[in-house]
Design an enzyme around this catalytic site. Structure first.
Site, PDB file in Angstrom:
ATOM      1  NE  ARG A  96      31.177 -11.073  27.669  1.00 18.67           N
ATOM      2  CZ  ARG A  96      31.068 -12.283  27.544  1.00 18.67           C
ATOM      3  NH1 ARG A  96      30.534 -13.033  28.292  1.00 18.67           N
ATOM      4  NH2 ARG A  96      31.585 -12.911  26.375  1.00 18.67           N
ATOM      5  CB  THR A 369      26.111 -19.494  29.494  1.00 18.91           C
ATOM      6  OG1 THR A 369      27.390 -19.112  28.950  1.00 18.91           O
ATOM      7  CG2 THR A 369      25.518 -18.027  30.005  1.00 18.91           C
ATOM      8  CB  THR A 387      28.978 -17.065  30.940  1.00 21.40           C
ATOM      9  OG1 THR A 387      29.619 -18.078  30.244  1.00 21.40           O
ATOM     10  CG2 THR A 387      29.701 -15.817  30.811  1.00 21.40           C
ATOM     11  CB  SER A 440      28.319 -11.866  25.647  1.00 20.04           C
ATOM     12  OG  SER A 440      27.348 -12.561  26.236  1.00 20.04           O
ATOM     13  N   GLY A 461      23.736 -21.445  26.338  1.00 22.33           N
ATOM     14  CA  GLY A 461      24.059 -22.167  25.033  1.00 22.33           C
ATOM     15  C   GLY A 461      24.916 -21.549  23.994  1.00 22.33           C
ATOM     16  N   GLY A 462      25.746 -20.608  24.450  1.00 17.57           N
ATOM     17  CA  GLY A 462      26.589 -19.944  23.592  1.00 17.57           C
ATOM     18  C   GLY A 462      25.753 -19.231  22.365  1.00 17.57           C
TER      19      GLY A 462
HETATM   20  N1  GLY Z   1      30.758 -16.979  26.907  1.00 10.94           N
HETATM   21  C1  GLY Z   1      29.357 -17.140  26.481  1.00 10.94           C
HETATM   22  C2  GLY Z   1      28.658 -15.825  26.047  1.00 10.94           C
HETATM   23  O1  GLY Z   1      29.143 -14.962  26.775  1.00 10.94           O
HETATM   24  O2  GLY Z   1      27.850 -15.682  25.307  1.00 10.94           O
END
Ligand code: GLY
Length: 561
Positions: A96, A369, A387, A440, A461-462
């Site tokens: 990340r 993503t 993402t 996330s 899909g956030g």
């Molecule tokens: N930016 C989308 C996530 O990390 O869930």
């Protein structure tokens, strides 16, 4: 007469062909890659054909997505890997993005403490320190079997030879063209008006990838590629420095593990909320035996929505980067705690979200993503979600490098500790701090049944990531659907706040919508949002594979026979 004989002969041949075809069992699939683009899936399979493992295929697939799926594929983003080796060893890698060293909790607030619109999403200040290349290199160090350069080379060739723009991609380019120009100027690469069917050759990206091929991680975090990145971030208002790049490190973490009936589920731990939320929701659902109700029936939807409501409320208060905050993971997944949470649920009426504590921020998270699932012929499996956050991230394009920079900083809570409309305080766990990872929702997931690999799944899909993975799992394991059907079936989503349930438009009956509204659920159906694009592999008891690629995108499964 002769004509009649010929026709008859042809008819017999056709009949024989059909019978033989129907009687021939389908060729068993030995390995598979399911990703957002056919080119990337094919590149992963080519690596397996050369003897590479799922980990090798992962590296090649990921870099190919950077080339042909620039809205989410990335070298300047971040992600998570959950894996299971053919020896049954499970693990995960967190690559990340991180907040830059110069970041601070109030960096997106004006002098009066109000959030300044757009600066956490558009332009250089939105960019988190990228983790993808370090992550891929780390995976290669631990698991790679083919040479690193050979895994980068297919992406270099794809960038040089070009990829064909799809219809969906054309619309996506058009939709963001104004932003590309606003941030990068009129001559920027992706504003040149590529149409569906056009071939996009990205020479600059090929050169960047060549540096990465030659120098590994250092090819990105040091030298000319790093110089160009820093120069571009700073020219567009950002604060990332060479020190940020040099100090970035991915982290091996234990996956979140929980049982659901006879399944063992391994999924991503914090800084993703995905694993804990998926575990909470499934454990809350488990006692209701949701499979006894029809799929997408009112009762099934109620149980799922109410579990989601309670879990997403917890997410807002407790979850953040585990290297910075104490996360009560065991308590959050404790069965008696979760049963207690569901005590207020009744089939009679919807629970109202404000009645569910804790409460805080309304959660806005980008939908862009990308996820891919891979199983190799040796039985190794990887679930990978990566993402740039928003579509094309911060829209900052490094012209001489050929790639977009993420806007992952927006996944932090920009203004924590401020009472929300219900007077509740929260979001501190996900406040910005130097070198902290933003929360996330990405949920790459691997399922075991009877100690054997059973499924590899994930989605972009956030905030809808968790609920899309959940519904795909339930479709397979509660409703006995084949994997493609499970991925394709209509989906719905709820996330506590806002207190609405969203449904994919025109796919659920009006009488179902009316009944749910009658019980107090606020329904939003005519909503253009796509709920997830799931890419999954199902592995049966005899280790035969089947794949599901989401028709909501250009996603494609490529098989190794
Ligand atoms: N930016 C989308 C996530 O990390 O869930």
């Amino acid at each position: 007469m002769k004509q009649v004989q010929i026709k008859l002969f042809k008819g017999i041949l056709l009949f024989i062909f059909i019978v033989v075809h129907a009687c021939t069992p389908p060729k068993p699939i030995k390995g598979a890659v399911v990703s957002a683009r056919e080119e990337a899936s094919a590149i992963g399979v080519e690596i397996m054909k050369k003897g590479g493992s799922a980990f090798d295929a992962m590296i090649a697939t990921d870099l190919a997505l950077t080339v042909c799926y620039p809205n989410a594929g990335n070298i300047a983003g971040g992600g998570f890997l959950v894996y299971r080796t053919n020896q049954g060893v499970k693990g995960s890698l967190d690559f990340r993005e991180k907040a830059p060293l110069a970041a601070d909790a109030n960096m997106y607030l004006d002098t009066e403490g109000n959030v300044i619109p757009k600066i956490s999403t558009l332009g250089g200040l939105a960019v988190g320190v990228p983790g993808t290349v370090a992550g891929l290199y780390e995976i290669h160090q631990k698991f790679g079997t083919l040479a690193w350069e050979d895994l980068v080379q297919p992406a270099i060739s794809l960038a040089k030879n070009g990829y064909v723009v799809t219809e969906k991609q054309y619309k996506s380019f058009e939709g963001k063209k104004e932003d590309f120009i606003a941030v990068n100027g009129i001559d920027t690469f992706y504003a040149q008006g590529f149409k569906a069917g056009d071939l996009v050759k990205n020479e600059a990206l090929a050169v960047t990838l060549e540096h990465i091929a030659k120098k590994g991680k250092a090819g990105f975090y040091e030298g000319p590629v790093a110089d160009a990145l820093i120069q571009r971030v700073q020219a567009t208002g950002g604060i990332i420095t060479h020190e940020d790049l040099l100090t970035y490190k991915p982290v091996w973490r234990d996956p979140v593990y929980f049982k659901y009936k006879d399944l063992s589920i391994y999924t991503m731990a914090p800084p993703s909320s995905g694993g804990i939320c998926l575990g909470q929701i499934m454990k809350m659902i488990e006692p209701y035996n949701v499979g006894q109700y029809e799929q997408n029936s009112m009762e099934a939807i109620q149980i799922i929505v109410e579990a989601e409501r309670r879990s997403y409320a917890d997410r807002s208060l407790y979850l953040g980067d585990p290297d910075f905050v104490n996360i009560p993971q065991d308590s959050l997944l404790d069965v008696s705690y979760l049963n207690e949470r569901m005590e207020s649920f009744s089939f009679e009426n919807a629970t109202k979200s404000p009645e569910i504590n804790p409460g805080t921020i309304v959660w806005e998270e980008s939908e862009e993503t990308t996820h891919y699932s891979i199983v190799d012929p040796m039985g190794n499996a990887v679930a990978v979600t990566t993402t740039l956050n928003g579509s094309y991230g911060s829209k900052v394009f490094v012209e001489e490098g050929g790639y977009f920079l993420n806007n992952e900083m927006d996944d932090f809570s920009s203004k924590p500790g401020v009472p929300n409309m219900f007077g509740l305080i929260g979001g501190k766990a996900n406040a910005i701090a130097p070198q902290k990872r933003m929360l996330s929702a990405m949920t790459p997931t691997i399922v075991e049944r009877n100690g054997k690999l059973a499924m590899v799944v994930g989605t972009p899909g956030g905030s809808t990531i968790i609920t899309s993975v959940l519904q795909t799992l339930l479709n397979v394991f509660e409703y006995d659907m084949d994997i493609q059907t499970a991925v394709t079936r209509p989906r719905f989503h709820h996330q506590w706040l806002p207190d609405v349930v969203i449904f994919e438009p025109n796919l659920f009956s009006q009488s179902l919508m009316d009944s749910l509204q009658g019980k107090g659920y606020d329904i939003k159906e005519q909503y253009s949002r796509i709920i997830g694009r799931v890419d999954a592999i199902l592995i049966s008891e005899d280790m035969s594979l089947s794949t599901g690629a989401d028709p909501r995108g250009d996603d494609a499964a490529v098989h190794l026979y």
